[in-house]
Scaffold this motif. Structure first.
Motif, short mmCIF file in Angstrom:
data_model
loop_
_atom_site.label_atom_id
_atom_site.label_comp_id
_atom_site.label_asym_id
_atom_site.label_seq_id
_atom_site.Cartn_x
_atom_site.Cartn_y
_atom_site.Cartn_z
N ALA A 104 -20.95 56.23 86.34
CA ALA A 104 -20.97 56.99 85.09
C ALA A 104 -22.05 58.08 85.11
N LEU A 105 -23.23 57.76 85.62
CA LEU A 105 -24.29 58.76 85.68
C LEU A 105 -23.87 59.96 86.51
N PHE A 106 -23.21 59.69 87.62
CA PHE A 106 -22.78 60.79 88.48
C PHE A 106 -21.70 61.62 87.80
N SER A 107 -20.68 60.97 87.29
CA SER A 107 -19.56 61.72 86.71
C SER A 107 -19.95 62.42 85.41
N PHE A 108 -20.91 61.86 84.69
CA PHE A 108 -21.33 62.47 83.43
C PHE A 108 -21.86 63.90 83.66
N ALA A 109 -22.65 64.06 84.69
CA ALA A 109 -23.17 65.39 84.99
C ALA A 109 -22.05 66.37 85.29
N GLN A 110 -21.01 65.91 85.98
CA GLN A 110 -19.89 66.80 86.30
C GLN A 110 -19.18 67.28 85.04
N PRO A 126 -40.65 59.46 91.38
CA PRO A 126 -39.44 59.00 92.07
C PRO A 126 -38.29 58.75 91.11
N PHE A 127 -37.10 58.52 91.70
CA PHE A 127 -35.90 58.52 90.88
C PHE A 127 -34.77 57.80 91.61
N TYR A 128 -33.73 57.51 90.85
CA TYR A 128 -32.47 56.99 91.37
C TYR A 128 -31.72 58.17 91.96
N GLN A 129 -31.38 58.13 93.24
CA GLN A 129 -30.91 59.32 93.94
C GLN A 129 -29.61 59.88 93.38
N ILE A 130 -28.89 59.09 92.60
CA ILE A 130 -27.68 59.59 91.97
C ILE A 130 -27.96 60.78 91.07
N TYR A 131 -29.15 60.81 90.42
CA TYR A 131 -29.47 61.95 89.54
C TYR A 131 -29.46 63.26 90.33
N GLU A 132 -30.05 63.23 91.50
CA GLU A 132 -30.13 64.44 92.33
C GLU A 132 -28.73 64.85 92.81
N GLY A 133 -27.99 63.89 93.34
CA GLY A 133 -26.65 64.20 93.83
C GLY A 133 -25.74 64.70 92.73
N ALA A 134 -25.86 64.10 91.56
CA ALA A 134 -25.04 64.54 90.42
C ALA A 134 -25.35 65.99 90.06
N ALA A 135 -26.63 66.35 90.09
CA ALA A 135 -27.01 67.72 89.77
C ALA A 135 -26.41 68.70 90.77
N TYR A 136 -26.59 68.42 92.05
CA TYR A 136 -26.08 69.34 93.07
C TYR A 136 -24.56 69.51 92.98
N LEU A 137 -23.84 68.40 92.84
CA LEU A 137 -22.37 68.50 92.82
C LEU A 137 -21.85 69.10 91.53
N VAL A 240 -26.75 56.82 76.09
CA VAL A 240 -27.43 55.79 76.88
C VAL A 240 -26.43 55.15 77.83
N PHE A 241 -26.95 54.65 78.95
CA PHE A 241 -26.15 53.99 79.97
C PHE A 241 -26.69 52.56 80.16
N HIS A 242 -25.80 51.58 80.07
CA HIS A 242 -26.17 50.18 80.26
C HIS A 242 -25.19 49.51 81.21
N SER A 243 -25.64 48.42 81.81
CA SER A 243 -24.86 47.75 82.85
C SER A 243 -25.06 46.25 82.78
N LEU A 244 -24.06 45.51 83.25
CA LEU A 244 -24.17 44.06 83.37
C LEU A 244 -24.74 43.64 84.72
N SER A 245 -24.95 44.59 85.62
CA SER A 245 -25.39 44.23 86.98
C SER A 245 -26.72 43.50 86.96
N LYS A 246 -27.72 44.09 86.32
CA LYS A 246 -29.06 43.50 86.30
C LYS A 246 -29.19 42.49 85.15
N ARG A 247 -28.69 42.85 83.98
CA ARG A 247 -28.80 41.98 82.82
C ARG A 247 -28.18 40.61 83.05
N PHE A 257 -21.47 50.54 80.31
CA PHE A 257 -20.94 51.40 79.24
C PHE A 257 -21.87 52.58 79.02
N ILE A 258 -21.32 53.60 78.36
CA ILE A 258 -22.10 54.72 77.86
C ILE A 258 -21.87 54.75 76.36
#
Length: 398
Positions: A104-110, A126-137, A240-247, A257-258
């Motif tokens: 979702a983070l990646f596609s949201f930027a698109q 530092p950061f989650y690298q998806i932010y950078e890739g989402a920006a470039y794409l 906001v972006f939330h996930s069941l992965s860690k929780r 979800f977003i």
């Protein structure tokens, strides 16, 4: 091919694998991996049961918008967890299920970036690298804000010049932070909301570590919570972006979800409808069950607290390391260069940690991740203890 693909850096774990390939670890020691933030605690049995009970839903196409019962369970959880008041979140317009926050983070930027305006995407460093890739794409330039210990590992947003905010179209927040565990407080969030109004950008708050916190009586604030405290019931410019992965220890379910600004979400839903990324029906029903239960989440936090206690007791006198406010990472300083530390630790102790410079970028000659490593305390307690003892032995031998 899209030329922006050439701007993407290798993923941190590709760099780490290449680094480790230069040495051979001792075969007499089992491998301990504290490098990847993949939860290892047991997934809730009741969620697995719902998944199995609904396996026949494989014959149904899911809708991109998601089942009403899933959106309602998310809206109830959000409203209770973040004190959103009687009106809370509208499950019909302000909630959208997604296949985990990474997707979702990646596609949201698109979907939200207007590439014709020379846009900036601002993110922590530092950061989650998806932010950078989402920006470039998305045709944007990333703009990194260092997270430094003297500021509690929170970016100094007040130091950002107006001309940068004017070009900003999307601000990524990560609170609690990956890898620092730092929590952005409500006052800072309110200041950022006012900046978003002034300069007309969207705030995307990655809150997937929000339920792994140290103090049971002091959970981290969230962006929608700050909106509610401002009387901002439409959550304008905020998502906001939330996930069941860690929780809930369900990384393989790929469920999150977003939520937030319904005008933004309606356009993102259009994008996702074409994208073809609807969550399977059986996953949606299992997710609704997970969002409706808190006991397994409290148990999860207890397990992480025990690991922090044990590991910090071992490492506290040999590393500059502190307990984070939230998350499951440690972000210690290293006595030698971080890549040297990681490769020598692997070579001598058959143990993997992630060099900090692999998840950060050099800006103006300075990399805030250099001479730090990220350690994910996701392994079982005894394995984390054994890993901490190996690190201590390694450091004492330097």
């Amino acid at each position: 091919m899209n030329p922006d693909l050439n701007r993407l850096q290798p993923y941190p774990f590709e760099k780490l694998n290449a680094l480790k390939a230069t040495v051979t670890p001792p075969a007499s020691l089992s491998h301990i991996a504290l490098s990847i933030g993949e939860p290892k605690h047991t997934s809730p049995d009741f969620v697995k049961q719902v998944l199995m009970d609904n396996i026949d839903k494989l014959s149904n196409y899911p809708t991109t918008k998601g089942l009403p019962e899933l959106r309602e369970s998310i809206a109830l959880w959000l409203s209770h967890r973040f004190h959103l008041g009687q009106d809370g979140v509208d499950p019909e317009r302000q909630v959208l299920p997604v296949n985990g926050t990474r997707e979702a983070l990646f596609s949201f930027a698109q979907a939200v970036i207007d590439r014709s305006e020379k846009p900036l995407v601002i993110s922590p460093n530092p950061f989650y690298q998806i932010y950078e890739g989402a920006a470039y794409l998305a045709g944007a330039e990333p703009y990194f804000l260092p997270c430094l210990p003297e500021n509690g590992f929170i970016p100094d947003f007040s130091a950002v010049a107006d001309d940068v905010w004017e070009r900003c179209q999307l601000l990524f927040l990560c609170s609690p932070g990956n890898p620092t565990g730092a929590v952005i407080d409500s006052d800072i969030l309110k200041d950022l909301i006012e900046l978003a109004d002034r300069f007309d950008f969207i705030i995307a708050s990655d809150e997937c570590y929000s339920e792994l916190y140290r103090d049971e009586n002091n959970p981290p604030a969230g962006l929608l919570q700050a909106c509610a405290e401002m009387g901002r019931r439409d959550f304008r410019r905020c998502v906001v972006f939330h996930s069941l992965s860690k929780r809930s220890n369900l990384p393989g379910l790929r469920s999150g979800f977003i939520a937030g600004d319904d005008q933004v979400l309606s356009r993102f839903l259009l994008y996702r409808t074409y994208h073809g990324c609807a969550m399977p029906v059986q996953h949606q029903l299992a997710s609704a069950a997970a969002w409706s239960d808190e006991q397994h989440v409290k148990t999860n936090r207890t397990l992480y607290r025990a690991k922090f206690d044990a590991v910090l007791d071992i490492l506290g006198d040999c590393m500059n390391v502190s307990r984070p406010d939230a998350g499951f990472y440690l972000w210690p300083e290293t006595p030698i260069n971080d890549t040297d530390f990681a490769v020598q630790l692997f070579a001598q102790q058959h143990m993997t940690v992630l060099p900090g410079q692999y998840i950060s970028r050099e800006v103006n000659g300075f990399n805030p991740g250099e001479n730090r490593v990220r350690m994910a305390l996701v392994a079982p307690l005894q394995e984390c203890i054994d890993g901490a003892l190996r690190i201590k032995t390694f450091i004492n031998g330097l």
